[in-house]
Write a protein that holds these residues in place. Structure first.
Motif, mmCIF file in Angstrom:
data_model
loop_
_atom_site.group_PDB
_atom_site.id
_atom_site.type_symbol
_atom_site.label_atom_id
_atom_site.label_comp_id
_atom_site.label_asym_id
_atom_site.label_seq_id
_atom_site.Cartn_x
_atom_site.Cartn_y
_atom_site.Cartn_z
ATOM 1 N N ARG A 14 0.815 -1.226 0.000
ATOM 2 C CA ARG A 14 0.000 0.000 0.000
ATOM 3 C C ARG A 14 0.844 1.269 0.000
ATOM 4 N NH1 ARG A 14 -2.002 0.957 4.526
ATOM 5 N NH2 ARG A 14 -0.898 -0.717 5.600
ATOM 6 N N GLY A 15 2.147 1.127 0.154
ATOM 7 C CA GLY A 15 3.030 2.295 0.235
ATOM 8 C C GLY A 15 3.214 2.959 -1.129
ATOM 9 N N ARG A 16 3.856 4.123 -1.103
ATOM 10 C CA ARG A 16 4.080 4.855 -2.372
ATOM 11 C C ARG A 16 4.946 4.056 -3.319
ATOM 12 N NH1 ARG A 16 5.379 9.854 1.385
ATOM 13 N NH2 ARG A 16 6.112 8.032 2.500
ATOM 14 N N MET A 17 6.009 3.440 -2.794
ATOM 15 C CA MET A 17 6.883 2.609 -3.636
ATOM 16 C C MET A 17 6.242 1.248 -3.899
ATOM 17 S SD MET A 17 9.825 3.927 -4.555
ATOM 18 C CE MET A 17 11.106 2.677 -4.615
ATOM 19 N N ILE A 37 2.769 -8.777 1.728
ATOM 20 C CA ILE A 37 2.921 -8.753 3.191
ATOM 21 C C ILE A 37 2.616 -7.344 3.667
ATOM 22 C CG2 ILE A 37 4.570 -9.042 5.093
ATOM 23 C CD1 ILE A 37 5.966 -10.793 2.504
ATOM 24 N N ILE A 39 0.796 -4.921 7.251
ATOM 25 C CA ILE A 39 0.518 -5.012 8.687
ATOM 26 C C ILE A 39 -0.980 -5.128 8.945
ATOM 27 C CG2 ILE A 39 2.551 -4.009 9.775
ATOM 28 C CD1 ILE A 39 1.503 -1.314 9.386
ATOM 29 N N THR A 78 9.298 -1.425 2.659
ATOM 30 C CA THR A 78 8.575 -1.079 3.888
ATOM 31 C C THR A 78 9.275 0.078 4.612
ATOM 32 O OG1 THR A 78 9.756 -2.876 5.021
ATOM 33 C CG2 THR A 78 7.563 -3.385 4.170
ATOM 34 N N VAL A 82 11.929 -2.645 9.438
ATOM 35 C CA VAL A 82 11.185 -3.832 8.969
ATOM 36 C C VAL A 82 11.947 -4.507 7.822
ATOM 37 C CG1 VAL A 82 9.017 -4.590 7.906
ATOM 38 C CG2 VAL A 82 8.981 -2.837 9.690
ATOM 39 N N GLY A 100 14.610 -2.312 -1.058
ATOM 40 C CA GLY A 100 14.815 -0.887 -1.351
ATOM 41 C C GLY A 100 14.924 -0.049 -0.107
ATOM 42 N N ALA A 126 19.412 -2.248 -2.558
ATOM 43 C CA ALA A 126 19.789 -1.071 -3.344
ATOM 44 C C ALA A 126 19.207 0.188 -2.712
ATOM 45 C CB ALA A 126 19.286 -1.212 -4.785
ATOM 46 N N PRO A 127 20.071 1.075 -2.172
ATOM 47 C CA PRO A 127 19.558 2.313 -1.578
ATOM 48 C C PRO A 127 18.854 3.190 -2.606
ATOM 49 C CG PRO A 127 21.928 2.077 -1.170
ATOM 50 C CD PRO A 127 21.528 0.960 -2.078
ATOM 51 N N ASN A 128 19.166 2.966 -3.883
ATOM 52 C CA ASN A 128 18.492 3.759 -4.918
ATOM 53 C C ASN A 128 18.296 2.914 -6.173
ATOM 54 O OD1 ASN A 128 17.550 5.755 -6.698
ATOM 55 N ND2 ASN A 128 18.578 7.312 -5.478
ATOM 56 N N PHE A 129 17.036 2.750 -6.568
ATOM 57 C CA PHE A 129 16.718 1.940 -7.742
ATOM 58 C C PHE A 129 16.637 2.770 -9.019
ATOM 59 C CE2 PHE A 129 14.818 -1.261 -4.728
ATOM 60 C CZ PHE A 129 15.599 -2.327 -5.135
ATOM 61 N N PHE A 241 11.903 4.664 -10.172
ATOM 62 C CA PHE A 241 12.658 3.617 -9.487
ATOM 63 C C PHE A 241 12.380 2.221 -10.057
ATOM 64 C CE2 PHE A 241 11.856 6.936 -6.204
ATOM 65 C CZ PHE A 241 13.168 7.336 -6.018
HETATM 66 P P1 NAP Z 1 5.528 4.490 2.523
HETATM 67 O O1 NAP Z 1 4.624 5.120 1.530
HETATM 68 O O2 NAP Z 1 5.470 4.902 3.964
HETATM 69 O O3 NAP Z 1 5.309 2.909 2.424
HETATM 70 C C1 NAP Z 1 5.769 1.992 3.361
HETATM 71 C C2 NAP Z 1 4.698 0.922 3.477
HETATM 72 O O4 NAP Z 1 5.197 -0.152 4.268
HETATM 73 C C3 NAP Z 1 3.416 1.428 4.149
HETATM 74 O O5 NAP Z 1 2.300 0.980 3.402
HETATM 75 C C4 NAP Z 1 3.476 0.761 5.524
HETATM 76 O O6 NAP Z 1 2.183 0.556 6.064
HETATM 77 C C5 NAP Z 1 4.148 -0.533 5.154
HETATM 78 N N1 NAP Z 1 4.693 -1.244 6.297
HETATM 79 C C6 NAP Z 1 5.209 -0.738 7.451
HETATM 80 N N2 NAP Z 1 5.580 -1.750 8.254
HETATM 81 C C7 NAP Z 1 5.276 -2.905 7.617
HETATM 82 C C8 NAP Z 1 5.396 -4.279 7.940
HETATM 83 N N3 NAP Z 1 5.885 -4.688 9.119
HETATM 84 N N4 NAP Z 1 4.998 -5.190 7.015
HETATM 85 C C9 NAP Z 1 4.502 -4.810 5.842
HETATM 86 N N5 NAP Z 1 4.318 -3.519 5.478
HETATM 87 C C10 NAP Z 1 4.719 -2.587 6.359
HETATM 88 O O7 NAP Z 1 7.051 4.675 2.090
HETATM 89 P P2 NAP Z 1 7.659 4.742 0.603
HETATM 90 O O8 NAP Z 1 7.887 6.141 0.203
HETATM 91 O O9 NAP Z 1 6.882 3.834 -0.292
HETATM 92 O O10 NAP Z 1 9.087 4.079 0.857
HETATM 93 C C11 NAP Z 1 9.201 2.739 1.285
HETATM 94 C C12 NAP Z 1 10.655 2.429 1.571
HETATM 95 O O11 NAP Z 1 11.397 2.495 0.347
HETATM 96 C C13 NAP Z 1 11.329 3.436 2.526
HETATM 97 O O12 NAP Z 1 12.224 2.744 3.354
HETATM 98 C C14 NAP Z 1 12.079 4.373 1.593
HETATM 99 O O13 NAP Z 1 13.214 4.969 2.192
HETATM 100 C C15 NAP Z 1 12.484 3.400 0.498
HETATM 101 N N6 NAP Z 1 12.740 3.996 -0.814
HETATM 102 C C16 NAP Z 1 13.678 3.377 -1.566
HETATM 103 C C17 NAP Z 1 13.948 3.835 -2.815
HETATM 104 C C18 NAP Z 1 15.004 3.127 -3.615
HETATM 105 O O14 NAP Z 1 15.201 3.489 -4.780
HETATM 106 N N7 NAP Z 1 15.701 2.147 -3.064
HETATM 107 C C19 NAP Z 1 13.255 4.930 -3.330
HETATM 108 C C20 NAP Z 1 12.269 5.526 -2.563
HETATM 109 C C21 NAP Z 1 12.003 5.033 -1.286
HETATM 110 P P3 NAP Z 1 1.513 1.741 6.968
HETATM 111 O O15 NAP Z 1 1.410 2.925 6.065
HETATM 112 O O16 NAP Z 1 0.181 1.187 7.364
HETATM 113 O O17 NAP Z 1 2.451 1.986 8.106
#
Ligand code: NAP
Length: 267
Positions: A14-17, A37, A39, A78, A82, A100, A126-129, A241
Protein backbone atom coordinates in the motif's frame (compact mmCIF):
# COMPACT_ATOMS: atom_id res chain seq x y z
CA UNK A 1 12.60 -18.01 -26.18
CA UNK A 2 10.15 -16.77 -23.53
CA UNK A 3 11.59 -15.85 -20.14
CA UNK A 4 10.88 -18.09 -17.18
CA UNK A 5 8.18 -16.74 -14.86
CA UNK A 6 9.45 -15.25 -11.59
CA UNK A 7 7.03 -15.58 -8.65
CA UNK A 8 7.08 -12.45 -6.48
CA UNK A 9 5.79 -11.37 -3.05
CA UNK A 10 5.72 -7.66 -2.21
CA UNK A 11 6.08 -6.26 1.32
CA UNK A 12 4.52 -2.83 1.82
CA UNK A 13 2.08 -2.99 -1.15
CA UNK A 14 0.00 0.00 0.00
CA UNK A 15 3.03 2.30 0.24
CA UNK A 16 4.08 4.85 -2.37
CA UNK A 17 6.88 2.61 -3.64
CA UNK A 18 5.09 -0.68 -2.96
CA UNK A 19 2.02 0.29 -5.00
CA UNK A 20 4.30 1.17 -7.95
CA UNK A 21 5.96 -2.22 -7.55
CA UNK A 22 2.53 -3.92 -7.68
CA UNK A 23 1.91 -2.14 -11.03
CA UNK A 24 5.36 -3.15 -12.29
CA UNK A 25 4.80 -6.83 -11.46
CA UNK A 26 1.28 -6.81 -12.94
CA UNK A 27 2.57 -5.20 -16.16
CA UNK A 28 5.59 -7.46 -16.67
CA UNK A 29 4.81 -10.65 -18.61
CA UNK A 30 7.34 -12.89 -16.89
CA UNK A 31 6.58 -11.63 -13.36
CA UNK A 32 3.78 -13.18 -11.28
CA UNK A 33 2.48 -11.60 -8.08
CA UNK A 34 1.79 -14.48 -5.68
CA UNK A 35 1.34 -12.66 -2.37
CA UNK A 36 1.82 -9.49 -0.36
CA UNK A 37 2.92 -8.75 3.19
CA UNK A 38 1.24 -5.95 5.08
CA UNK A 39 0.52 -5.01 8.69
CA UNK A 40 -3.23 -5.14 8.05
CA UNK A 41 -5.88 -6.70 5.69
CA UNK A 42 -4.85 -10.31 6.45
CA UNK A 43 -6.14 -12.75 3.77
CA UNK A 44 -7.84 -10.03 1.73
CA UNK A 45 -7.21 -10.02 -2.03
CA UNK A 46 -4.90 -7.21 -3.17
CA UNK A 47 -7.59 -6.06 -5.62
CA UNK A 48 -9.96 -5.48 -2.66
CA UNK A 49 -7.47 -3.10 -1.05
CA UNK A 50 -5.60 -1.49 -3.95
CA UNK A 51 -6.62 -0.33 -7.39
CA UNK A 52 -5.11 -3.33 -9.18
CA UNK A 53 -6.30 -6.58 -10.77
CA UNK A 54 -4.37 -9.06 -8.64
CA UNK A 55 -6.18 -11.80 -6.74
CA UNK A 56 -3.01 -12.54 -4.74
CA UNK A 57 -3.63 -12.60 -0.99
CA UNK A 58 -2.28 -10.22 1.62
CA UNK A 59 -0.62 -11.84 4.65
CA UNK A 60 0.19 -10.16 7.94
CA UNK A 61 2.49 -13.08 8.78
CA UNK A 62 5.50 -13.19 6.46
CA UNK A 63 6.23 -16.86 7.31
CA UNK A 64 2.70 -17.89 6.23
CA UNK A 65 3.08 -15.86 3.04
CA UNK A 66 6.30 -17.67 2.13
CA UNK A 67 5.14 -21.19 3.02
CA UNK A 68 1.75 -20.83 1.29
CA UNK A 69 2.77 -18.91 -1.87
CA UNK A 70 6.34 -20.14 -2.35
CA UNK A 71 7.73 -17.00 -4.05
CA UNK A 72 11.10 -16.86 -5.81
CA UNK A 73 11.65 -13.21 -4.85
CA UNK A 74 10.55 -10.83 -2.09
CA UNK A 75 10.43 -7.15 -3.05
CA UNK A 76 10.62 -5.21 0.22
CA UNK A 77 9.62 -1.54 0.26
CA UNK A 78 8.58 -1.08 3.89
CA UNK A 79 10.67 0.79 6.47
CA UNK A 80 14.38 0.54 7.35
CA UNK A 81 13.76 -1.49 10.54
CA UNK A 82 11.19 -3.83 8.97
CA UNK A 83 13.25 -4.23 5.78
CA UNK A 84 16.16 -5.62 7.78
CA UNK A 85 13.98 -8.22 9.53
CA UNK A 86 12.19 -9.24 6.31
CA UNK A 87 15.48 -9.67 4.42
CA UNK A 88 16.76 -12.15 6.99
CA UNK A 89 13.47 -14.09 7.13
CA UNK A 90 13.29 -14.25 3.32
CA UNK A 91 16.79 -15.74 3.09
CA UNK A 92 15.98 -18.26 5.83
CA UNK A 93 12.99 -19.37 3.72
CA UNK A 94 15.13 -19.60 0.56
CA UNK A 95 13.38 -16.55 -0.96
CA UNK A 96 15.65 -14.08 -2.79
CA UNK A 97 15.22 -10.55 -1.37
CA UNK A 98 15.24 -7.38 -3.49
CA UNK A 99 15.27 -4.62 -0.91
CA UNK A 100 14.81 -0.89 -1.35
CA UNK A 101 14.87 0.12 2.29
CA UNK A 102 17.99 1.68 3.76
CA UNK A 103 19.71 1.58 7.16
CA UNK A 104 21.78 -1.62 6.81
CA UNK A 105 25.01 -1.41 8.85
CA UNK A 106 28.24 -3.12 7.76
CA UNK A 107 27.54 -5.74 10.45
CA UNK A 108 24.01 -6.35 9.06
CA UNK A 109 25.42 -6.77 5.55
CA UNK A 110 28.10 -9.15 6.80
CA UNK A 111 25.48 -11.33 8.54
CA UNK A 112 23.29 -11.34 5.43
CA UNK A 113 26.30 -12.18 3.24
CA UNK A 114 26.85 -15.23 5.45
CA UNK A 115 23.19 -16.25 5.06
CA UNK A 116 23.25 -15.94 1.24
CA UNK A 117 26.36 -18.13 1.16
CA UNK A 118 24.80 -20.68 3.50
CA UNK A 119 21.61 -20.82 1.40
CA UNK A 120 23.38 -20.47 -1.98
CA UNK A 121 20.95 -17.81 -3.20
CA UNK A 122 21.21 -14.17 -4.22
CA UNK A 123 20.03 -10.98 -2.51
CA UNK A 124 20.08 -7.39 -3.74
CA UNK A 125 19.87 -4.36 -1.47
CA UNK A 126 19.79 -1.07 -3.34
CA UNK A 127 19.56 2.31 -1.58
CA UNK A 128 18.49 3.76 -4.92
CA UNK A 129 16.72 1.94 -7.74
CA UNK A 130 16.75 4.92 -10.14
CA UNK A 131 19.24 4.03 -12.87
CA UNK A 132 20.08 7.75 -13.32
CA UNK A 133 20.92 8.07 -9.62
CA UNK A 134 23.27 5.11 -9.85
CA UNK A 135 25.01 6.78 -12.80
CA UNK A 136 25.22 10.00 -10.73
CA UNK A 137 27.11 8.04 -8.05
CA UNK A 138 29.41 6.41 -10.61
CA UNK A 139 30.16 9.75 -12.32
CA UNK A 140 30.82 11.30 -8.89
CA UNK A 141 33.34 8.57 -8.14
CA UNK A 142 35.07 9.31 -11.47
CA UNK A 143 35.14 13.06 -10.75
CA UNK A 144 36.53 12.54 -7.23
CA UNK A 145 39.78 11.22 -8.73
CA UNK A 146 40.42 14.76 -10.01
CA UNK A 147 38.52 16.90 -7.44
CA UNK A 148 39.07 15.94 -3.80
CA UNK A 149 36.85 18.72 -2.35
CA UNK A 150 33.24 17.64 -2.49
CA UNK A 151 29.94 18.16 -0.68
CA UNK A 152 26.62 16.36 -1.16
CA UNK A 153 23.19 17.98 -0.93
CA UNK A 154 20.29 15.55 -0.93
CA UNK A 155 16.65 16.62 -0.99
CA UNK A 156 13.63 14.43 -0.18
CA UNK A 157 9.92 14.64 0.65
CA UNK A 158 9.18 15.45 4.29
CA UNK A 159 7.82 11.96 5.12
CA UNK A 160 11.25 10.35 4.76
CA UNK A 161 12.31 8.72 8.03
CA UNK A 162 16.10 8.59 7.70
CA UNK A 163 18.71 11.30 7.15
CA UNK A 164 21.08 11.47 5.43
CA UNK A 165 19.59 9.34 2.65
CA UNK A 166 21.06 5.94 1.85
CA UNK A 167 22.01 7.33 -1.56
CA UNK A 168 24.02 10.19 0.01
CA UNK A 169 25.83 7.75 2.30
CA UNK A 170 26.49 5.40 -0.59
CA UNK A 171 27.79 8.29 -2.72
CA UNK A 172 30.22 9.30 0.05
CA UNK A 173 31.28 5.67 0.43
CA UNK A 174 31.98 5.33 -3.32
CA UNK A 175 33.88 8.63 -3.41
CA UNK A 176 35.94 7.57 -0.37
CA UNK A 177 37.26 4.57 -2.32
CA UNK A 178 39.19 6.89 -4.66
CA UNK A 179 39.77 9.91 -2.40
CA UNK A 180 41.95 10.13 0.71
CA UNK A 181 39.93 11.18 3.78
CA UNK A 182 40.53 14.88 4.47
CA UNK A 183 38.96 17.69 6.44
CA UNK A 184 37.52 20.28 4.10
CA UNK A 185 37.00 23.98 4.65
CA UNK A 186 39.07 26.31 6.84
CA UNK A 187 41.04 24.49 9.60
CA UNK A 188 39.67 26.96 12.18
CA UNK A 189 36.07 26.78 10.91
CA UNK A 190 33.47 27.01 13.73
CA UNK A 191 29.77 26.16 13.50
CA UNK A 192 27.82 29.09 14.97
CA UNK A 193 24.70 26.91 14.86
CA UNK A 194 25.33 23.15 15.40
CA UNK A 195 24.70 21.21 12.18
CA UNK A 196 25.28 24.19 9.90
CA UNK A 197 27.99 22.29 8.01
CA UNK A 198 25.92 19.11 7.74
CA UNK A 199 26.83 15.55 8.66
CA UNK A 200 30.28 14.18 7.88
CA UNK A 201 31.51 10.90 6.44
CA UNK A 202 35.25 10.53 5.76
CA UNK A 203 35.50 14.33 5.68
CA UNK A 204 32.70 14.64 3.10
CA UNK A 205 29.87 16.95 4.19
CA UNK A 206 26.32 15.63 3.64
CA UNK A 207 23.37 18.06 3.77
CA UNK A 208 19.74 16.85 3.99
CA UNK A 209 16.77 18.95 2.88
CA UNK A 210 13.22 17.74 3.71
CA UNK A 211 10.25 19.52 2.11
CA UNK A 212 6.76 18.62 0.87
CA UNK A 213 6.67 18.60 -2.92
CA UNK A 214 10.08 16.98 -3.30
CA UNK A 215 10.51 13.30 -4.27
CA UNK A 216 14.25 12.36 -4.35
CA UNK A 217 17.02 14.66 -5.58
CA UNK A 218 20.76 14.87 -5.08
CA UNK A 219 23.52 17.20 -6.17
CA UNK A 220 27.19 16.35 -5.72
CA UNK A 221 29.30 19.53 -5.89
CA UNK A 222 33.04 19.37 -6.54
CA UNK A 223 35.21 22.43 -6.04
CA UNK A 224 38.61 23.14 -7.59
CA UNK A 225 40.69 26.24 -8.32
CA UNK A 226 38.38 28.65 -10.18
CA UNK A 227 35.77 25.99 -11.00
CA UNK A 228 32.95 23.81 -9.66
CA UNK A 229 31.47 20.68 -11.13
CA UNK A 230 27.88 19.73 -10.23
CA UNK A 231 26.46 16.29 -10.86
CA UNK A 232 22.71 16.18 -10.25
CA UNK A 233 19.93 13.64 -10.41
CA UNK A 234 16.19 14.20 -9.89
CA UNK A 235 13.47 11.60 -9.45
CA UNK A 236 10.19 13.36 -10.26
CA UNK A 237 7.96 10.38 -9.45
CA UNK A 238 8.30 6.89 -8.03
CA UNK A 239 7.98 5.23 -11.44
CA UNK A 240 11.60 6.37 -11.90
CA UNK A 241 12.66 3.62 -9.49
CA UNK A 242 10.84 0.75 -11.18
CA UNK A 243 13.24 0.01 -14.07
CA UNK A 244 15.87 -0.61 -11.38
CA UNK A 245 13.51 -2.85 -9.38
CA UNK A 246 12.79 -4.86 -12.56
CA UNK A 247 16.50 -5.23 -13.31
CA UNK A 248 17.19 -6.30 -9.71
CA UNK A 249 14.43 -8.95 -9.72
CA UNK A 250 15.81 -10.42 -12.95
CA UNK A 251 19.42 -10.33 -11.75
CA UNK A 252 18.77 -11.69 -8.24
CA UNK A 253 17.66 -14.97 -9.86
CA UNK A 254 21.09 -15.31 -11.50
CA UNK A 255 23.38 -14.67 -8.54
CA UNK A 256 24.24 -16.59 -5.38
CA UNK A 257 25.57 -13.82 -3.16
CA UNK A 258 24.57 -10.52 -1.61
CA UNK A 259 24.89 -7.47 -3.85
CA UNK A 260 24.68 -4.05 -2.19
CA UNK A 261 24.03 -1.24 -4.66
CA UNK A 262 22.50 -1.41 -8.13
CA UNK A 263 25.78 -0.20 -9.68
CA UNK A 264 27.19 -3.67 -9.08
CA UNK A 265 24.67 -5.30 -11.42
CA UNK A 266 24.68 -2.57 -14.09
CA UNK A 267 27.98 -3.49 -15.75
P1 NAP B 1 5.53 4.49 2.52
O1 NAP B 1 4.62 5.12 1.53
O2 NAP B 1 5.47 4.90 3.96
O3 NAP B 1 5.31 2.91 2.42
C1 NAP B 1 5.77 1.99 3.36
C2 NAP B 1 4.70 0.92 3.48
O4 NAP B 1 5.20 -0.15 4.27
C3 NAP B 1 3.42 1.43 4.15
O5 NAP B 1 2.30 0.98 3.40
C4 NAP B 1 3.48 0.76 5.52
O6 NAP B 1 2.18 0.56 6.06
C5 NAP B 1 4.15 -0.53 5.15
N1 NAP B 1 4.69 -1.24 6.30
C6 NAP B 1 5.21 -0.74 7.45
N2 NAP B 1 5.58 -1.75 8.25
C7 NAP B 1 5.28 -2.90 7.62
C8 NAP B 1 5.40 -4.28 7.94
N3 NAP B 1 5.88 -4.69 9.12
N4 NAP B 1 5.00 -5.19 7.02
C9 NAP B 1 4.50 -4.81 5.84
N5 NAP B 1 4.32 -3.52 5.48
C10 NAP B 1 4.72 -2.59 6.36
O7 NAP B 1 7.05 4.67 2.09
P2 NAP B 1 7.66 4.74 0.60
O8 NAP B 1 7.89 6.14 0.20
O9 NAP B 1 6.88 3.83 -0.29
O10 NAP B 1 9.09 4.08 0.86
C11 NAP B 1 9.20 2.74 1.29
C12 NAP B 1 10.66 2.43 1.57
O11 NAP B 1 11.40 2.50 0.35
C13 NAP B 1 11.33 3.44 2.53
O12 NAP B 1 12.22 2.74 3.35
C14 NAP B 1 12.08 4.37 1.59
O13 NAP B 1 13.21 4.97 2.19
C15 NAP B 1 12.48 3.40 0.50
N6 NAP B 1 12.74 4.00 -0.81
C16 NAP B 1 13.68 3.38 -1.57
C17 NAP B 1 13.95 3.83 -2.82
C18 NAP B 1 15.00 3.13 -3.62
O14 NAP B 1 15.20 3.49 -4.78
N7 NAP B 1 15.70 2.15 -3.06
C19 NAP B 1 13.26 4.93 -3.33
C20 NAP B 1 12.27 5.53 -2.56
C21 NAP B 1 12.00 5.03 -1.29
P3 NAP B 1 1.51 1.74 6.97
O15 NAP B 1 1.41 2.92 6.07
O16 NAP B 1 0.18 1.19 7.36
O17 NAP B 1 2.45 1.99 8.11
Amino acid sequence: MSKETIKIAIAGPRGRMGSEAVQLVENTDHFQLVGAIDITYDRKKLSEVLSCHSDALIYTDIHECFTETNPDVLIDLTTPEVGKVHTKIALEHGVRPVVGTTGFSEKDLENLRGLTEEKGIGAIIAPNFALGAVLMMKFSQMAAQYFSDVEVIEQHHDQKLDAPSGTALKTAEMISVVRDAKKQGHPDEKEILPGARGAEQNGIRLHSVRLPGLIAHQEVIFGGDGQTLKIRHDSYNRTSFMSGVKLAVEQVMKIDQLVYGLENIME
